[in-house]
Structure formats: C-alpha cells, structure tokens
Write a protein that holds these residues in place. Sequence first.
Motif, short mmCIF file in Angstrom:
data_model
loop_
_atom_site.label_atom_id
_atom_site.label_comp_id
_atom_site.label_asym_id
_atom_site.label_seq_id
_atom_site.Cartn_x
_atom_site.Cartn_y
_atom_site.Cartn_z
N VAL A 160 10.84 -48.69 -10.99
CA VAL A 160 10.92 -47.23 -10.91
C VAL A 160 9.52 -46.61 -10.88
O VAL A 160 8.68 -46.91 -11.74
CB VAL A 160 11.73 -46.64 -12.08
CG1 VAL A 160 11.83 -45.13 -11.95
CG2 VAL A 160 13.12 -47.28 -12.15
N ILE A 183 13.20 -47.80 -6.83
CA ILE A 183 13.43 -46.35 -6.94
C ILE A 183 12.10 -45.62 -6.97
O ILE A 183 11.22 -45.92 -7.78
CB ILE A 183 14.23 -46.03 -8.22
CG1 ILE A 183 15.55 -46.82 -8.24
CG2 ILE A 183 14.48 -44.54 -8.34
CD1 ILE A 183 16.21 -46.86 -9.60
N ARG A 184 11.97 -44.61 -6.10
CA ARG A 184 10.79 -43.74 -6.09
C ARG A 184 11.27 -42.29 -6.13
O ARG A 184 12.04 -41.86 -5.26
CB ARG A 184 9.95 -44.01 -4.83
CG ARG A 184 9.25 -45.37 -4.85
CD ARG A 184 8.74 -45.77 -3.49
NE ARG A 184 9.84 -45.98 -2.56
CZ ARG A 184 10.54 -47.12 -2.47
NH1 ARG A 184 10.26 -48.13 -3.27
NH2 ARG A 184 11.53 -47.23 -1.62
N LEU A 192 18.45 -45.04 -15.10
CA LEU A 192 17.69 -45.74 -14.06
C LEU A 192 17.55 -47.21 -14.43
O LEU A 192 17.32 -47.55 -15.59
CB LEU A 192 16.31 -45.11 -13.89
CG LEU A 192 16.25 -43.62 -13.57
CD1 LEU A 192 14.79 -43.19 -13.40
CD2 LEU A 192 17.08 -43.28 -12.35
N PHE A 225 8.50 -49.43 -15.16
CA PHE A 225 8.32 -48.01 -14.88
C PHE A 225 6.85 -47.66 -14.67
O PHE A 225 5.98 -48.16 -15.39
CB PHE A 225 8.88 -47.16 -16.02
CG PHE A 225 10.38 -47.08 -16.04
CD1 PHE A 225 11.04 -45.97 -15.56
CD2 PHE A 225 11.13 -48.14 -16.51
CE1 PHE A 225 12.42 -45.91 -15.57
CE2 PHE A 225 12.51 -48.10 -16.53
CZ PHE A 225 13.16 -46.97 -16.05
N ALA A 282 17.17 -45.79 -19.77
CA ALA A 282 16.57 -46.46 -18.62
C ALA A 282 16.11 -47.87 -19.01
O ALA A 282 15.80 -48.15 -20.16
CB ALA A 282 15.38 -45.65 -18.11
#
Length: 231
Positions: free
Chosen positions: A200, A182-183, A196, A218, A214
């Motif tokens: 990430v 995920i961006r 999320l 990250f 989340a």
Amino acid sequence: MKPENLKTAALCLMFFCWLFSGALNSQDHEIRKTFKNKKVVQLNTFSGDCVVKRGSGSEIGVLFIHSYSKTRFEPQFREEGDRLVLKEKFHLSGSGDSTWNITLPDKITLQFQSISGNFTMEGVRANIKATTVSGDIAARDCQGDISLNSVSGELNIKKLSGNIDVIGVSSDLEIKDLSGEIRIKTASGDIKAEGLDGSVYVKCPSGDIEISNARGSFDVKAASGDINAEG
C-alpha cells in the motif's frame, strides 16, 4: 373574428405547440446494442454517466438512455477491429441527460473519460480506467487492473482487489476493503481507508490520512496533514 381575438388565438396556439414540442423532446430515448469479439471499450462523454456491471456471457451489452432532442444529439457506436468506441456528439446545444449502461464480460478493458459524468461499477472482473473532472466515482466488488481518477468529484470505493490506483486532486476519498497492489493519492482532500491488505502506498500533501484495520507493507506520506494509522 376580430383581429385582436385572432391574434390572441394565434399566440395561444403557438404557446401550446411550444409546450407540446418541449414535452416530446424531454422524453427518454433508448438504444440497445450488443457487440462481439471486442477486447477494449472506449467511452467518451461530456456529461453522460456510465454504469458498468458484469455480463454473464462473452458479448458486450450497451443500453443507452438519453433525453436530448434527436435533432441536437447523436450517440455514436463505432467498431474498430477489436475496439468498441462510444461517443456523444452534439449538433446543437440543449438540455437533457444521458446514461450508458454497459454489461462487460470478464477480462475486457474499459476506458472511460468525462467532464462531469459520473462513473459507477459493480461486480466487474475486468481492467478499468475511469477519469472524470467533476463527476463522482463509485466502485464495489470488482477485480482487475483498476484506475479511478476524479479531479473534484467524490470517490467511494469498496471491495476491490488487484492492481489498484485511486487518485483525486481536491477530492475526499472513502475507501474500504482493498487488497493487492494499492496506490491512493489526493492533493488536498482527506483520505479515510479501512481494511487495506497488501502493498500500500498512500500520499496526501495537504489533507489528513486515517487508516484502520490494515495489514501488509505500507508507505504513507503527508506534508501538512495528520496521519492516523492502525493495523
């Protein structure tokens, strides 16, 4: 009949003809087509919206609805090998609106570009790249390689999985229940993300970032905004 009465009658007739012509031109026109053996769908619009849903078979279904005058506007459906190209061609300027309703088989690639058109998709299992300047983007319950980009429109993203890019420039981003690679990026808007899960990356140079519920790895960056992140 007196000349002044004749003139008045002629003006009234012209007025009613104009009203009748406008009413005809404002009616919705529908075009329905199906296409086989395509791997890529490319749709370019100026202000036309696009609604994408998952198809049940192997065919691509297109229902195009518009209210433009047929003498001023022409939708184009062009087949180029395994690619389907859809466009809006204007011969003259005029008022109206249009929506491309597309049912998409699994594992197809869809590329959408628009100036002010909105993009909506639900239940899709395909590879999607949607870019609009001022249109809004909404996506729900989709899987695949997905890239969603709006310069100033709103982005409302829920329940996506796969390789996901969500990009805005001055847009506020509302994101919920994403999983995978995920961006998430915006230049000056705020980012609010919940649920999320995965690898990430979040970047917001001048807006605030709020992340809740989340898990995963990250990388979160903000230059002048606040960051509030919770697992």
